[in-house]
Design an enzyme around this catalytic site. Structure first.
Site, short mmCIF file in Angstrom:
data_model
loop_
_atom_site.label_atom_id
_atom_site.label_comp_id
_atom_site.label_asym_id
_atom_site.label_seq_id
_atom_site.Cartn_x
_atom_site.Cartn_y
_atom_site.Cartn_z
N ASP A 90 4.91 0.31 12.86
CA ASP A 90 5.31 -0.86 13.66
C ASP A 90 6.42 -0.42 14.61
O ASP A 90 7.58 -0.84 14.48
CB ASP A 90 5.78 -1.98 12.73
CG ASP A 90 4.65 -2.48 11.87
OD1 ASP A 90 3.63 -2.90 12.41
OD2 ASP A 90 4.78 -2.41 10.63
N GLY A 125 1.93 3.09 2.23
CA GLY A 125 2.95 3.10 3.28
C GLY A 125 4.23 2.44 2.77
O GLY A 125 5.34 2.99 2.91
N HIS A 126 4.09 1.27 2.15
CA HIS A 126 5.26 0.58 1.60
C HIS A 126 5.90 1.43 0.50
O HIS A 126 7.12 1.53 0.41
CB HIS A 126 4.86 -0.77 0.98
CG HIS A 126 4.31 -1.76 1.96
ND1 HIS A 126 3.00 -2.17 1.95
CD2 HIS A 126 4.91 -2.44 2.97
CE1 HIS A 126 2.80 -3.06 2.92
NE2 HIS A 126 3.95 -3.25 3.55
N HIS A 131 0.87 -1.18 0.00
CA HIS A 131 0.00 0.00 0.00
C HIS A 131 0.90 1.23 0.00
O HIS A 131 2.14 1.10 -0.04
CB HIS A 131 -0.96 -0.04 1.20
CG HIS A 131 -0.27 -0.31 2.51
ND1 HIS A 131 0.62 0.59 3.08
CD2 HIS A 131 -0.29 -1.38 3.34
CE1 HIS A 131 1.08 0.09 4.21
NE2 HIS A 131 0.56 -1.11 4.40
N ARG A 175 -3.48 -5.33 6.65
CA ARG A 175 -4.61 -6.01 7.30
C ARG A 175 -5.89 -5.19 7.24
O ARG A 175 -6.96 -5.72 7.56
CB ARG A 175 -4.25 -6.37 8.74
CG ARG A 175 -3.21 -7.49 8.82
CD ARG A 175 -3.02 -8.01 10.23
NE ARG A 175 -2.29 -9.25 10.26
CZ ARG A 175 -0.98 -9.36 10.54
NH1 ARG A 175 -0.27 -8.28 10.81
NH2 ARG A 175 -0.39 -10.54 10.54
O1 PAF Z 1 6.75 -5.35 8.87
C1 PAF Z 1 6.66 -6.37 8.17
O2 PAF Z 1 5.99 -6.37 7.12
C2 PAF Z 1 7.37 -7.63 8.58
O3 PAF Z 1 7.37 -7.78 9.97
C3 PAF Z 1 8.82 -7.72 8.04
C4 PAF Z 1 9.69 -6.62 8.60
C5 PAF Z 1 8.77 -7.62 6.51
C6 PAF Z 1 9.43 -9.06 8.42
O4 PAF Z 1 8.73 -10.13 7.88
#
Ligand code: PAF
Length: 292
Positions: free
Chosen positions: A148, A34-35, A32, A185
């Protein structure tokens, strides 16, 4: 697209040979905005950006959503084309965890409270896969979202304690127009749950406003009472959404994650709640320097 660790090493060596710094954006896919913001930041920092897409079984508890977790690879690859077409590493489970795999990276302290208390094996799974990704990619920097928050603390601690030569870059949480923190999610939410989920970010905005308005950082007497008042404010706001079940509301030291009894230094407010079977987390970082 790279599928194996051997190919990845080869790619990384080529980048370093060409004097390019590598920036890794580790993801579990279902990308999304954010990524994409992490990828854009990596593009600015580094000459070669690598995105890993791997739904890591080791970080899911037995009753969690590993099998339901969305895997829209085609769409993810299409989205990555809009942010400079970084190299993509998409290993399968057997590549990351071959038969007989028996290692675990465990970090103490910061893994224990909050998410760690609700998901006891989660962070061991995260640190194990992230260290494997760091080693396989020989990355120079890695990019994570502030959403996170505890994960970032855990990874920073791993990097410090194990002398891992990777720079950790943390990027701001990207939010939907109504404030909900973006998360893969969120797509699990029904229309009604989605409408209710917004109380999480709203509760943090209220708490932040309360702290600024009351000039809590400026007062000499910042006591337990005020901290409880903030927690109560957050709780009341979240509870306006009838389906939302709070897991925790915490006010903590942003480095150590120790809970604060008084707020007289930088603090992070962390919240986690469940709505239906979906678990949502959010946080706000309060920098004392901004409010003095
Ligand atoms: O934040 C995430 O999507 C996951 O915890 C990560 C850092 C890719 C590790 O699987």
């Amino acid at each position: 697209m790279i599928r194996t660790i051997k190919e990845l090493r080869c790619w990384s060596r080529q980048q370093h040979h060409a004097q390019k710094r590598i920036g890794l954006v580790p993801t579990m896919g279902a990308l999304h905005e954010g990524h994409l913001s992490l990828v854009k930041t990596a593009n600015q920092y580094c000459e070669a950006t690598l995105v890993s897409i791997f739904v890591n079984p080791a970080q899911f508890g037995v009753n969690e959503d590993f099998y339901q977790y969305p895997r829209p690879l085609e769409n993810d690859l299409r989205l990555l084309q809009t942010v400079g077409s970084p190299e993509v590493f998409v290993p399968d489970v057997a590549e990351m965890y071959p038969a007989g795999f028996d290692a675990l990276v465990h970090i103490g302290g910061v893994t224990q409270p909050f998410e760690g208390a609700f998901r006891p094996t989660h962070f061991d799974g995260v640190t194990t896969v992230v260290l494997k990704l760091f080693l396989a990619s020989e990355t120079d920097a890695a990019f994570f979202g502030q959403k996170d928050f505890q994960q970032v603390c855990v990874i920073r601690k791993m990097v410090t304690d194990l002398n891992i030569p990777v720079e950790i870059v943390v990027c701001p949480t990207v939010r939907e127009p109504d404030g909900l923190a973006m998360s893969s999610r969120n797509r699990y939410l029904t229309e009604s749950q989605r409408a209710q989920a917004v109380v999480l970010s709203q509760s943090l905005t209220l708490a932040e406003k309360m702290i600024i308005d009351e000039k809590i950082f400026n007062t000499e007497t910042i006591r337990q009472k005020i901290r409880q008042k903030i927690r109560q404010k957050i709780r009341s706001k979240i509870e306006t959404a009838s389906d939302m079940k709070i897991d925790y509301i915490a006010i903590a030291n942003p480095k150590t994650l120790d809970e604060l009894t008084t707020i007289d230094s930088d603090a992070v407010i962390l919240v986690a709640a469940r709505i239906g079977t979906t678990r949502l987390i959010d946080n706000v970082l309060l920098s004392i320097a901004d409010h003095r």
